[in-house]
Design an enzyme around this catalytic site. Structure first.
Site, PDB file in Angstrom:
ATOM      1  N   SER A 269       0.791  -1.308   0.040  1.00  0.00           N
ATOM      2  CA  SER A 269      -0.128   0.002   0.022  1.00  0.00           C
ATOM      3  C   SER A 269       0.741   1.281  -0.031  1.00  0.00           C
ATOM      4  CB  SER A 269      -0.792  -0.089   1.090  1.00  0.00           C
ATOM      5  OG  SER A 269      -1.992   1.015   1.093  1.00  0.00           O
ATOM      6  N   ASP A 332      -8.997  -4.459  -6.282  1.00  0.00           N
ATOM      7  CA  ASP A 332      -8.360  -3.208  -5.391  1.00  0.00           C
ATOM      8  C   ASP A 332      -8.226  -2.104  -5.994  1.00  0.00           C
ATOM      9  OD1 ASP A 332      -7.388  -2.016  -3.428  1.00  0.00           O
ATOM     10  OD2 ASP A 332      -5.556  -3.197  -3.357  1.00  0.00           O
ATOM     11  N   HIS A 388      -7.921  -4.948  -0.350  1.00  0.00           N
ATOM     12  CA  HIS A 388      -6.781  -4.374  -0.087  1.00  0.00           C
ATOM     13  C   HIS A 388      -5.901  -5.066   0.728  1.00  0.00           C
ATOM     14  CE1 HIS A 388      -3.720  -1.417  -0.915  1.00  0.00           C
ATOM     15  NE2 HIS A 388      -3.878  -0.827   0.572  1.00  0.00           N
TER      16      HIS A 388
END
Length: 478
Positions: A269, A332, A388
């Site tokens: 991320s 995602d 995610h």
């Protein structure tokens, strides 16, 4: 000549699952001559359906992982899962409890980091932690702080990851000394995505080396990487300065020993964005070319990362020889931002516009898109946060063998891990959601019989300000 064979066993409770591949037996033979311990060697992978030689240099992507992603190379899969688990460890080690006086710090000391997290076989030893400070109004949602404003931990500083080096055994197996830089991702759900909609900023504006003033990255990422707070001992130097100094220190040590080295940077991320930015900075600063040593290959294993910079940034990363492999869930949303309208796809249609302007966002590197709907273990419908999730991504890596291949768990990674911090598995597997939690939320009964969060000792053990300063002077950064 010595030969070693590894038997990869599946978890007992998954043995009879129809989507577990138990028919294809893979035999890994690691062969090396002890007198040529620093020379590259190969791993032979043989099976009923596959027979190929895999060079360890291939795993670092000199040919952009050509022919290794579809079908999936088993050795590359193992490496990706290992680096992914190192990134996942950042979430587990980070103190995100606002009721803790140490919120924003790392819960475990560097000397026992992997042992405390149950990763004794990681094969790496931490040499330094990484910290960043929040001194810009561009990054308010990236940072977490304690409810106790006058606690021992500075509310403007967060632990952001670590630098680790492969131990002797792992270095021998790899045929090189691997320097891993691991960045922590965000722990504030996905509210931080709103911050991605700010603006691009030239890397040179924060004193990063740059040959073109139009090389730009997202301002929020840049400030996390370069901001510092002189009033706090943990952020006297920026995350950037901490990393560059540590890379120089470590490469000098092993370079003088004549060892081959590699630099692998990873993160999930937000951590993925910082991984790519720091890879660019290390290469542009020339730290991949130490004296009397061959060029050190730099690879980035990116997990679920957003776009980092503009098209000119992407081109410069490619020119520097940095290899980036982006692993993500195709459902995602995070990898699609920022730059929903102006990105690498639209710039490919009008390349002259992308070269002339500097506002086209662009992903960097090769992509490995995974699909959670192919796993029979996972719920059919997931929310945005679950799609995610890092543990879900590691599960998908374990079962991926190619774009058109059936999902088959290769390593037998425990599926319970998928629900460690989420509600992702189908209920029929009887794994409670969000099951991973600290016993009694970390409270311990003291000598007075009171339940309190324990005091933390030795958190400064890893700090070496004088060493950081000395190496920064050698790099002419201070």
């Amino acid at each position: 000549m010595a030969a070693f064979k590894l038997n990869l066993s599946l978890n007992h409770h998954l043995q009879n699952h129809p989507f577990i591949n138990t028919k294809t037996k893979i035999d890994f033979s690691w062969q090396f001559n002890k007198t040529l311990i620093n020379q590259p060697f190969t791993i032979t992978c043989t099976s009923k359906h596959m027979e190929k030689m895999v060079s360890l240099r291939e795993i670092q992507g000199p040919d952009n992982w050509s022919g290794m992603l579809d079908p999936m190379d088993p050795v590359l899969r193992n490496d990706l899962i290992r680096y992914g688990e190192m990134a996942q460890a950042c979430y587990e080690a980070f103190d995100k409890d606002p009721y803790s006086k140490y919120c924003g710090s790392c819960k475990v000391p560097p000397k026992s980091f992997f042992q405390d997290l149950g990763m004794d076989s990681s094969g790496y030893e931490i040499t330094s932690y990484i910290y960043s400070s929040n001194t810009s109004n561009l990054i308010p949602k990236f940072f977490i702080k304690s409810l106790k404003s006058d606690g021992p931990w500075n509310s403007r500083v967060n632990w952001m990851g670590y630098v680790a080096v492969s131990n002797d055994e792992t270095a021998t197996r790899l045929g090189r000394r691997d320097i891993a830089i691991v960045w922590r991702g965000t722990v504030t759900k996905l509210e931080w995505m709103e911050d991605l909609m700010n603006f691009l900023k030239p890397v040179s504006a924060q004193n990063l080396a740059s040959r073109d003033p139009n090389i730009k990255v997202m301002a929020g990422f840049l400030h996390i990487y370069t901001d510092k707070d002189q009033s706090c001992m943990y952020s006297k130097f920026s995350a950037r300065e901490q990393i560059l100094a540590e890379v120089r220190r470590v490469t000098k040590i092993y370079g003088e020993r004549g060892e081959k080295m590699s630099i692998t940077i990873t993160g999930h991320s937000l951590g993925s964005a910082l991984a790519i930015l720091s890879a660019y900075d290390i290469a542009e600063s020339g730290l991949d070319k130490p004296e009397k040593t061959e060029r050190i290959p730099i690879s980035v294993m990116s997990f679920s990362g957003p776009r980092v910079g503009n098209t000119k940034f992407k081109k410069r990363v490619q020119e520097l020889g940095i290899k980036v492999l982006r692993v993500f869930n195709i459902h995602d949303r995070v990898p699609n931002v920022p730059g929903v309208l102006f990105n690498e796809c639209t710039s490919a249609l009008v390349p002259w516009v992308a070269d002339w302007t500097s506002f086209f966002y662009s992903h960097v590197g090769e992509e490995l898109g995974l699909d959670h709907t192919k796993s029979s273990f996972v719920k059919e419908r997931l929310d945005m946060v679950s799609m995610h999730n890092m543990e879900l991504l590691l599960h998908l890596l374990d079962g991926y063998d190619g774009k058109d291949s059936e999902f088959r768990v290769a390593r037998g990674r425990d599926i319970a891990l998928v629900n460690k911090d989420g509600d992702i598995l189908k209920h029929e597997y009887l794994i409670p959601p969000h099951w991973s939690q600290v016993e009694n939320k970390g409270l311990r009964k003291n000598s007075k019989g009171e339940w309190k969060l324990p005091e933390r000792k030795g958190i400064e053990d890893h700090l070496r300000h004088l060493q950081v300063e000395r190496h920064l002077r050698k790099l002419r950064l201070i």
